[in-house]
Each structure stands twice: as structure tokens, then as C-alpha cells.
Write a protein that holds these residues in place. Structure first.
Motif, PDB file in Angstrom:
ATOM      1  N   ARG A 118      40.545  30.962  48.977  1.00  0.00           N
ATOM      2  CA  ARG A 118      40.675  31.437  50.477  1.00  0.00           C
ATOM      3  C   ARG A 118      40.331  32.773  50.595  1.00  0.00           C
ATOM      4  O   ARG A 118      39.826  33.252  51.846  1.00  0.00           O
ATOM      5  CB  ARG A 118      42.133  31.254  50.739  1.00  0.00           C
ATOM      6  CG  ARG A 118      42.497  31.738  52.113  1.00  0.00           C
ATOM      7  CD  ARG A 118      43.830  31.189  52.289  1.00  0.00           C
ATOM      8  NE  ARG A 118      44.196  31.603  53.493  1.00  0.00           N
ATOM      9  CZ  ARG A 118      45.178  31.211  54.238  1.00  0.00           C
ATOM     10  NH1 ARG A 118      45.833  30.262  53.821  1.00  0.00           N
ATOM     11  NH2 ARG A 118      45.675  31.970  55.404  1.00  0.00           N
ATOM     12  N   ASP A 119      40.506  33.788  49.390  1.00  0.00           N
ATOM     13  CA  ASP A 119      40.235  35.169  49.706  1.00  0.00           C
ATOM     14  C   ASP A 119      38.588  35.127  49.973  1.00  0.00           C
ATOM     15  O   ASP A 119      38.270  36.011  50.410  1.00  0.00           O
ATOM     16  CB  ASP A 119      40.376  35.759  48.386  1.00  0.00           C
ATOM     17  CG  ASP A 119      42.037  35.914  48.242  1.00  0.00           C
ATOM     18  OD1 ASP A 119      42.836  36.331  49.174  1.00  0.00           O
ATOM     19  OD2 ASP A 119      42.286  35.861  47.007  1.00  0.00           O
ATOM     20  N   LEU A 120      37.736  34.327  49.406  1.00  0.00           N
ATOM     21  CA  LEU A 120      36.413  34.472  49.634  1.00  0.00           C
ATOM     22  C   LEU A 120      35.886  34.150  50.996  1.00  0.00           C
ATOM     23  O   LEU A 120      34.805  34.525  51.571  1.00  0.00           O
ATOM     24  CB  LEU A 120      35.660  33.472  48.729  1.00  0.00           C
ATOM     25  CG  LEU A 120      35.746  33.695  47.326  1.00  0.00           C
ATOM     26  CD1 LEU A 120      34.947  32.653  46.395  1.00  0.00           C
ATOM     27  CD2 LEU A 120      35.356  35.041  46.842  1.00  0.00           C
ATOM     28  N   ARG A 121      36.855  33.564  51.694  1.00  0.00           N
ATOM     29  CA  ARG A 121      36.615  33.176  53.065  1.00  0.00           C
ATOM     30  C   ARG A 121      37.215  34.261  54.281  1.00  0.00           C
ATOM     31  O   ARG A 121      37.171  34.118  55.527  1.00  0.00           O
ATOM     32  CB  ARG A 121      37.259  31.734  53.699  1.00  0.00           C
ATOM     33  CG  ARG A 121      36.599  30.758  52.552  1.00  0.00           C
ATOM     34  CD  ARG A 121      36.904  29.429  53.371  1.00  0.00           C
ATOM     35  NE  ARG A 121      38.356  29.088  53.425  1.00  0.00           N
ATOM     36  CZ  ARG A 121      39.386  28.564  52.429  1.00  0.00           C
ATOM     37  NH1 ARG A 121      38.685  28.135  51.573  1.00  0.00           N
ATOM     38  NH2 ARG A 121      40.430  28.431  52.672  1.00  0.00           N
ATOM     39  N   GLU A 122      38.222  34.951  53.513  1.00  0.00           N
ATOM     40  CA  GLU A 122      38.769  36.175  54.464  1.00  0.00           C
ATOM     41  C   GLU A 122      37.933  37.136  54.736  1.00  0.00           C
ATOM     42  O   GLU A 122      37.395  38.080  53.942  1.00  0.00           O
ATOM     43  CB  GLU A 122      39.871  36.761  53.411  1.00  0.00           C
ATOM     44  CG  GLU A 122      41.286  35.873  53.234  1.00  0.00           C
ATOM     45  CD  GLU A 122      41.948  35.717  54.796  1.00  0.00           C
ATOM     46  OE1 GLU A 122      42.052  36.777  55.486  1.00  0.00           O
ATOM     47  OE2 GLU A 122      42.277  34.442  54.799  1.00  0.00           O
ATOM     48  N   PRO A 123      37.514  37.352  55.984  1.00  0.00           N
ATOM     49  CA  PRO A 123      36.755  38.688  56.238  1.00  0.00           C
ATOM     50  C   PRO A 123      37.634  40.048  56.074  1.00  0.00           C
ATOM     51  O   PRO A 123      38.743  39.898  56.123  1.00  0.00           O
ATOM     52  CB  PRO A 123      36.699  38.271  57.975  1.00  0.00           C
ATOM     53  CG  PRO A 123      37.241  37.282  58.317  1.00  0.00           C
ATOM     54  CD  PRO A 123      37.921  36.685  57.153  1.00  0.00           C
ATOM     55  N   GLY A 124      36.766  40.672  55.363  1.00  0.00           N
ATOM     56  CA  GLY A 124      37.697  41.958  55.124  1.00  0.00           C
ATOM     57  C   GLY A 124      38.046  41.990  53.392  1.00  0.00           C
ATOM     58  O   GLY A 124      38.554  42.985  53.177  1.00  0.00           O
ATOM     59  N   PHE A 125      38.022  40.989  52.919  1.00  0.00           N
ATOM     60  CA  PHE A 125      38.383  40.941  51.598  1.00  0.00           C
ATOM     61  C   PHE A 125      37.426  41.865  50.585  1.00  0.00           C
ATOM     62  O   PHE A 125      38.048  42.592  49.918  1.00  0.00           O
ATOM     63  CB  PHE A 125      38.289  39.455  50.900  1.00  0.00           C
ATOM     64  CG  PHE A 125      38.641  39.461  49.377  1.00  0.00           C
ATOM     65  CD1 PHE A 125      40.056  39.545  49.226  1.00  0.00           C
ATOM     66  CD2 PHE A 125      37.729  39.052  48.516  1.00  0.00           C
ATOM     67  CE1 PHE A 125      40.560  39.718  47.828  1.00  0.00           C
ATOM     68  CE2 PHE A 125      38.328  39.182  47.049  1.00  0.00           C
ATOM     69  CZ  PHE A 125      39.601  39.531  46.903  1.00  0.00           C
ATOM     70  N   ALA A 126      36.330  41.811  50.797  1.00  0.00           N
ATOM     71  CA  ALA A 126      35.386  42.733  50.002  1.00  0.00           C
ATOM     72  C   ALA A 126      35.660  44.071  50.446  1.00  0.00           C
ATOM     73  O   ALA A 126      35.647  45.013  49.492  1.00  0.00           O
ATOM     74  CB  ALA A 126      33.765  42.356  50.175  1.00  0.00           C
ATOM     75  N   PHE A 127      35.857  44.338  51.697  1.00  0.00           N
ATOM     76  CA  PHE A 127      36.053  45.895  52.181  1.00  0.00           C
ATOM     77  C   PHE A 127      37.246  46.171  51.401  1.00  0.00           C
ATOM     78  O   PHE A 127      37.597  47.238  51.048  1.00  0.00           O
ATOM     79  CB  PHE A 127      36.372  45.738  53.604  1.00  0.00           C
ATOM     80  CG  PHE A 127      36.637  47.034  54.149  1.00  0.00           C
ATOM     81  CD1 PHE A 127      35.634  48.149  54.342  1.00  0.00           C
ATOM     82  CD2 PHE A 127      37.896  47.354  54.551  1.00  0.00           C
ATOM     83  CE1 PHE A 127      35.913  49.240  54.832  1.00  0.00           C
ATOM     84  CE2 PHE A 127      37.951  48.757  54.786  1.00  0.00           C
ATOM     85  CZ  PHE A 127      37.325  49.568  55.150  1.00  0.00           C
ATOM     86  N   TYR A 128      38.487  45.468  51.394  1.00  0.00           N
ATOM     87  CA  TYR A 128      39.691  45.815  50.621  1.00  0.00           C
ATOM     88  C   TYR A 128      39.493  45.944  49.256  1.00  0.00           C
ATOM     89  O   TYR A 128      39.880  47.019  48.775  1.00  0.00           O
ATOM     90  CB  TYR A 128      40.698  44.538  50.754  1.00  0.00           C
ATOM     91  CG  TYR A 128      42.061  44.798  50.103  1.00  0.00           C
ATOM     92  CD1 TYR A 128      42.889  45.548  51.160  1.00  0.00           C
ATOM     93  CD2 TYR A 128      42.262  44.408  48.930  1.00  0.00           C
ATOM     94  CE1 TYR A 128      44.128  45.775  50.587  1.00  0.00           C
ATOM     95  CE2 TYR A 128      43.534  44.721  48.621  1.00  0.00           C
ATOM     96  CZ  TYR A 128      44.487  45.477  49.258  1.00  0.00           C
ATOM     97  OH  TYR A 128      45.964  45.799  48.557  1.00  0.00           O
ATOM     98  N   VAL A 129      38.433  45.201  48.444  1.00  0.00           N
ATOM     99  CA  VAL A 129      38.334  45.657  47.174  1.00  0.00           C
ATOM    100  C   VAL A 129      37.631  46.957  47.210  1.00  0.00           C
ATOM    101  O   VAL A 129      38.055  47.682  46.267  1.00  0.00           O
ATOM    102  CB  VAL A 129      37.635  44.436  46.540  1.00  0.00           C
ATOM    103  CG1 VAL A 129      37.174  44.672  45.093  1.00  0.00           C
ATOM    104  CG2 VAL A 129      38.273  43.198  46.601  1.00  0.00           C
ATOM    105  N   GLY A 130      36.728  47.227  47.921  1.00  0.00           N
ATOM    106  CA  GLY A 130      35.904  48.293  48.028  1.00  0.00           C
ATOM    107  C   GLY A 130      36.871  49.557  48.100  1.00  0.00           C
ATOM    108  O   GLY A 130      36.735  50.458  47.256  1.00  0.00           O
ATOM    109  N   ALA A 131      37.846  49.479  49.058  1.00  0.00           N
ATOM    110  CA  ALA A 131      38.589  50.550  49.508  1.00  0.00           C
ATOM    111  C   ALA A 131      39.585  50.785  48.089  1.00  0.00           C
ATOM    112  O   ALA A 131      39.843  52.195  47.725  1.00  0.00           O
ATOM    113  CB  ALA A 131      39.520  50.290  50.443  1.00  0.00           C
ATOM    114  N   LEU A 132      39.876  50.000  47.422  1.00  0.00           N
ATOM    115  CA  LEU A 132      40.617  50.061  46.065  1.00  0.00           C
ATOM    116  C   LEU A 132      40.094  50.620  45.252  1.00  0.00           C
ATOM    117  O   LEU A 132      40.662  51.524  44.464  1.00  0.00           O
ATOM    118  CB  LEU A 132      41.308  48.563  45.738  1.00  0.00           C
ATOM    119  CG  LEU A 132      42.734  48.060  45.977  1.00  0.00           C
ATOM    120  CD1 LEU A 132      42.911  46.689  45.366  1.00  0.00           C
ATOM    121  CD2 LEU A 132      43.711  49.022  45.594  1.00  0.00           C
ATOM    122  N   LEU A 133      38.920  50.374  44.953  1.00  0.00           N
ATOM    123  CA  LEU A 133      38.121  50.783  43.954  1.00  0.00           C
ATOM    124  C   LEU A 133      37.546  52.405  44.088  1.00  0.00           C
ATOM    125  O   LEU A 133      37.916  53.171  43.123  1.00  0.00           O
ATOM    126  CB  LEU A 133      36.639  50.254  43.665  1.00  0.00           C
ATOM    127  CG  LEU A 133      36.705  48.610  43.336  1.00  0.00           C
ATOM    128  CD1 LEU A 133      35.311  47.902  43.447  1.00  0.00           C
ATOM    129  CD2 LEU A 133      37.111  48.353  41.694  1.00  0.00           C
TER     130      LEU A 133
END
Ligand code: C2E
Ligand code: MG
Ligand code: MG
Ligand code: MG
Length: 276
Positions: A118-133
Motif C-alpha cells: 500500500r505504501d507504494l500507492r501512497e502519494p508522498g511516500f517517496a517524499f517522506y523517505v527522502g525527507a527522513l534520509l
């Protein structure tokens, strides 16, 4: 479905198949509080090189320190989280904690983190990961996100998140590989970097000639993917997987899932051995 594994030192808790809807929503409400109040914690299981035993990485595995029932294994509450939508905040909690703990170790290992399809379908998931990194100054190449093959991945709806993760250098790993309904179609439709041979096949290795383990390695090789064998419990399994050509493996033989502090010490010992 809700058979909680009784972990050592914990009370057994049985959520029955026919668990009443009211009980499910009760568990959901408890889980919402658990995420908010940090009742979850992560264990780390080493992923090692079959050539020399060095620690290449680890997989983060979530647990719930339930105030009444003791430590609960993920198969007790991940299905509830998936059904209630709590898997999204839970997944973010796990990522945040995993990246924070990774940042505390003086090492260049890769950390595998389980996410939901489901995370892969969440808009904003990659952005969230990028912000954490960014926040923890961790390179994307130090993270691999594991998606289980046993849940359907919608290739079209996942395309933009997968592209976003790729741009960050974050790897995607297909977990429980070989057990899904359309294993090869999945590889064809979803761009991944790694496959994790399900332990059913790992553990079949000594008894038969291990055709599935061998075939998976060939497929991975042809597609240029990393392959990790899961669930290695015996020296014999490790030897045979190495002989087949597997470079990396994970399992009780090399280490059980352990608290962050213990894994940190394992990394220190590993670094000393390497420099000796
Ligand atoms: P998985 O991702 O396939 O994780 C491997 C599971 O196999 C872990 O169980 C691990 O403890 C167990 N295992 C490792 N080595 C061996 C071995 O040598 N023999 C045997 N018999 N078992 C071994 P665990 O920690 O109970 O996790 C179960 C599943 O729950 C995971 O399977 C994963 O699908 C899910 N899960 C765990 N943590 C998370 C999380 O943070 N988020 C999500 N969405 N799912 C998670
Ligand atoms: Mg996994
Ligand atoms: Mg797995
Ligand atoms: Mg598995």
C-alpha cells in the motif's frame, strides 16, 4: 489468522480466526495508541556474506510491547493494521525508527525495512523517505525496502513511487520470493533491485537438489538483481546455498532478530575482525 506467536518470556495471546469484529476494532484502537505512545520497537537480524560471514546488512523487524499481553509478533497485528489503514502510520513509525537507529551506527551496512504494498500507492511516500534520509544524513543506497510478494502490488499505481525511490537511490526488494501468485509476472511488471528467496525454498535445499533455489538465482542473475536467501538455519543449508552461488543470506544460523544495542555490538565486533 490472529494466532499470536508466543515469544519466549511472553504470555500466549490467541486472536482466533473468527475473532469478533468488535474485538478487531478494539485491537485496532489499541494499535493506534501503541503507535502514538511508542509501544513498538524494532529488532535487527543480520544479513551476512556467505563467502566470509561478514555482516552486509540487517533487516528491521517490528514488535509490539503490549502493556498487558507482552511482546507481540508482527503476524498478530500487521494484518489488522493492513485492514484498518493503520499500516500507513505504522510503516512511517518503523521507517523513522529504523533510519534513526541506522544513523547511530558507525557502519556502511544496508538496512532492509519492510513496507506494505500500500505504501507504494501512497502519494508522498517517496517524499517522506527522502525527507527522513535528509534529516539523518543517510544516503538512499543504505536503505532497501522489502515488499512481500504475497500481497498484490499494483504496477501502474506504484510506478511514480517506485521512480521516486529509485531517484533517491533506495533499493526495492521482493520479499518471500517464489510464494506469490504471479512471481515471474511481478518481476516483469515491477522494477525491483533484489529478491529474497522465501525460507520454504531455502529449507528445502539439503533434502532435494534445490531446483527452486537454483532457478531463482539464475533468474536474479539474468535480471541483474541481488539475491538473498532467507531462513538459513543449518550449516549444511549455508554451504549448499554458497555452492549454488548465493552471496548473501539471513537466518537463525547467523543471528536471531536482536535489539538495536546488541546488533550495534555485533557490528563493532565485525569491524574489529575485519581490521585484524
Ligand atoms: P519477513 O519479512 O519475511 O521476515 C522474516 C521472518 O522470518 C521474521 O519473522 C524472522 O524472525 C523470521 N526468521 C528469520 N530467520 C529465520 C530462520 O532461520 N528460521 C525461521 N523459522 N524463521 C526465521 P517476524 O519477525 O515474526 O516477522 C514476520 C513477518 O512480519 C515478516 O516476514 C514481515 O512480512 C512482517 N513484518 C515484520 N516487521 C514488519 C514491519 O516493520 N512492517 C511490515 N509491514 N511488516 C513487517
Ligand atoms: Mg522482510
Ligand atoms: Mg522475508
Ligand atoms: Mg519470508
Amino acid at each position: 489468522m490472529y494466532k499470536a506467536k508466543a515469544l519466549p518470556g511472553t504470555a500466549a495471546l490467541h486472536y482466533d480466526e473468527g475473532m469478533a469484529a468488535s474485538d478487531q476494532s478494539y485491537l485496532g484502537a489499541e494499535l493506534r495508541e501503541a503507535i502514538r505512545d511508542d509501544q513498538l520497537f524494532l529488532l535487527y537480524q543480520p544479513i551476512v556474506s556467505l563467502a566470509d560471514g561478514r555482516v552486509l546488512g540487517a533487516e528491521a523487524l517490528v514488535r509490539w510491547a503490549h502493556p498487558v499481553h507482552g511482546t507481540l509478533a508482527p503476524d498478530t497485528f500487521i494484518p489488522v493494521a493492513e485492514r484498518t489503514g493503520l499500516i500507513v502510520p505504522l510503516g512511517r513509525w518503523v521507517l523513522r525508527r529504523a533510519v534513526r537507529e541506522l544513523a547511530g551506527w558507525d557502519t556502511d551496512i544496508v538496512l532492509n525495512v519492510n513496507i506494505s504494498a500500500r505504501d507504494l500507492r501512497e502519494p508522498g511516500f517517496a517524499f517522506y523517505v527522502g525527507a527522513l534520509l535528509d534529516a539523518y544524513e543517510i544516503s538512499g543506497s543504505r536503505i532497501a525496502l522489502e515488499v512481500t510478494e504475497s500481497m498484490p502490488i499494483d504496477p501502474a499505481a506504484s510506478e511514480s513511487t517506485l521512480a521516486g525511490l529509485r531517484a533517491l537511490g533506495v533499493r526495492v526488494s521482493l520479499d518471500d520470493f517464489g510464494t506469490g501468485a504471479s512471481t515471474l509476472a511481478m518481476l516483469h511488471d515491477v522494477p525491483v533491485d533484489e529478491v529474497k528467496l522465501d525460507r520454504t525454498f531455502t529449507q528445502a535445499v539439503p533434502s532435494e537438489r534445490a531446483p527452486v533455489a537454483a532457478a531463482v538465482l539464475q533468474v536474479a542473475g539474468a535480471l541483474g538483481l541481488h539475491a538473498v536467501a532467507e531462513g538459513v538455519e543449518t550449516r549444511d543449508q549455508a554451504d549448499r546455498l554458497r555452492a549454488l552461488g548465493y552471496a548473501a543470506a539471513q537466518g537463525f544460523l547467523f543471528g536471531r532478530p536482536m535489539p538495536a544495542a546488541d546488533f550495534g555490538r555485533m557490528l563493532e565486533r565485525d569491524a574489529l575482525t575485519a581490521s585484524a
